[in-house]
Each structure stands twice: as C-alpha cells, then as structure tokens.
Enzyme design. Structure first.
Site, PDB file in Angstrom:
ATOM      1  N   ILE A  74       1.114  -1.061   0.146  1.00  0.00           N
ATOM      2  CA  ILE A  74      -0.415  -0.095  -0.050  1.00  0.00           C
ATOM      3  C   ILE A  74       0.314   1.582  -0.015  1.00  0.00           C
ATOM      4  CG2 ILE A  74      -2.409   1.437   1.245  1.00  0.00           C
ATOM      5  CD1 ILE A  74      -2.133  -1.766   2.312  1.00  0.00           C
ATOM      6  N   GLU A  75       0.962   2.219  -1.442  1.00  0.00           N
ATOM      7  CA  GLU A  75       1.968   3.498  -1.693  1.00  0.00           C
ATOM      8  C   GLU A  75       1.413   4.080  -0.635  1.00  0.00           C
ATOM      9  OE1 GLU A  75       4.049   1.861  -5.096  1.00  0.00           O
ATOM     10  OE2 GLU A  75       2.923   3.182  -5.184  1.00  0.00           O
TER      11      GLU A  75
ATOM     12  N   CYS B 266       4.644  -2.339   3.133  1.00  0.00           N
ATOM     13  CA  CYS B 266       4.870  -4.011   1.963  1.00  0.00           C
ATOM     14  C   CYS B 266       3.935  -4.875   2.323  1.00  0.00           C
ATOM     15  CB  CYS B 266       6.343  -4.331   2.176  1.00  0.00           C
ATOM     16  SG  CYS B 266       7.757  -3.314   1.745  1.00  0.00           S
TER      17      CYS B 266
ATOM     18  N   GLU C  30       3.951  -7.999   3.152  1.00  0.00           N
ATOM     19  CA  GLU C  30       4.829  -8.866   4.187  1.00  0.00           C
ATOM     20  C   GLU C  30       4.555  -8.587   5.797  1.00  0.00           C
ATOM     21  OE1 GLU C  30       8.392  -9.230   0.765  1.00  0.00           O
ATOM     22  OE2 GLU C  30       6.711  -7.729   1.004  1.00  0.00           O
TER      23      GLU C  30
ATOM     24  N   CYS D 126      12.146  -6.950   0.936  1.00  0.00           N
ATOM     25  CA  CYS D 126      13.017  -5.633   1.994  1.00  0.00           C
ATOM     26  C   CYS D 126      13.295  -5.868   3.057  1.00  0.00           C
ATOM     27  CB  CYS D 126      12.252  -4.240   1.403  1.00  0.00           C
ATOM     28  SG  CYS D 126      11.189  -3.974   2.866  1.00  0.00           S
TER      29      CYS D 126
ATOM     30  N   CYS E 286      11.035  -5.465   5.790  1.00  0.00           N
ATOM     31  CA  CYS E 286      10.130  -7.067   5.717  1.00  0.00           C
ATOM     32  C   CYS E 286      11.195  -8.004   6.590  1.00  0.00           C
ATOM     33  CB  CYS E 286       9.204  -7.450   4.593  1.00  0.00           C
ATOM     34  SG  CYS E 286       8.848  -6.322   4.485  1.00  0.00           S
TER      35      CYS E 286
END
Length: 133
Positions: A43-44, A53, A55, A90, A93
């Site tokens: 979700i940006e 992110c 995850e 990333c 995460c």
C-alpha cells in the site's frame, strides 16, 4: 496447505495492491502454525515513507488477531501485468520477519508455477533480534 497453494493466495492478494506511484504490485500469504493464512498487499503513499509492504501487512494482520507463530510466507510481485521470477522481501520486512520467526522459517519466492524455498537465515544471515539485547 502446500507451497503452491500459498503462492496462489499471494497472487490473489496482489490484486488488491495500491500502487499508483511505482506500479509494482506485491502480494504475500503468511501461513501460521495453527494453519490459518493471512494475506497482505503493498500500500503506497504519496509521501513514500508511510508505504507498507505486503509482507508486513500480512504479519501485522496476523499479530493483530493474536497469531504470532508462523510456518512460511509466500511472496509474489512485479510491475502491473507482469510477475517477476523473484520478488524478495526488503530489509525492513526481513527484520520484521526475524522478530517473530526462527532462522529456519520458510520464505517462498517466485510464481505459482516456478518458485524456490529459502530460509530466513539464508536471506538475513546476520539478523539483529531479541537475543542481541
């Protein structure tokens, strides 16, 4: 649940991604030791820093419902209309996964048809955690 089914759940979760800036959609499916599956998508946000992110979305959903013991996570991602052959979590995460999971926790990356299984220790060899405090 087998890993192929978990990858399919991650692919389904990916459809809900909100990515108006990067157009890179990620889905995750987290399998708990109790057998439940929690999904998440990325979700940006226009300010970028508040972006979350897939995850972490899945993990936070599980934890918010008192699940803290996990078996595996499947991650699928890629630009709009494409699926990357490998979409690794990333660093943030990886650190969140390390907060809740042992070094042998399974991380499944790829596509429904072609995926590989990794352990947390193989993708985060020098993690910092509770043991270090």
């Amino acid at each position: 649940m087998d890993y192929k089914e978990l990858m399919k759940s991650a692919q389904e979760a990916r459809k809900f991604s909100y990515t108006p800036y990067s157009h890179f959609k990620v889905g995750a499916a987290l399998l708990t030791k109790s057998g439940k599956v929690y999904t998440g998508c990325n979700i940006e946000n226009a300010a970028y820093t508040p972006t979350n992110c897939a995850e972490r979305t899945a993990i936070f959903k599980a934890v918010s419902e008192s699940e803290t013991e996990f078996e595996a996570i499947a991650i699928v991602g890629g630009r709009d209309g494409e699926t990357s052959p490998l979409c690794a979590p990333c660093g943030v995460c990886r650190q969140v996964i390390a907060e809740f999971c042992d070094s042998d926790f399974k991380i499944i990356l790829g596509t429904e048809e072609n995926y590989s299984v990794h352990t947390l220790s193989s993708i985060l060899p020098y993690s910092f955690g509770k043991k270090d405090l």
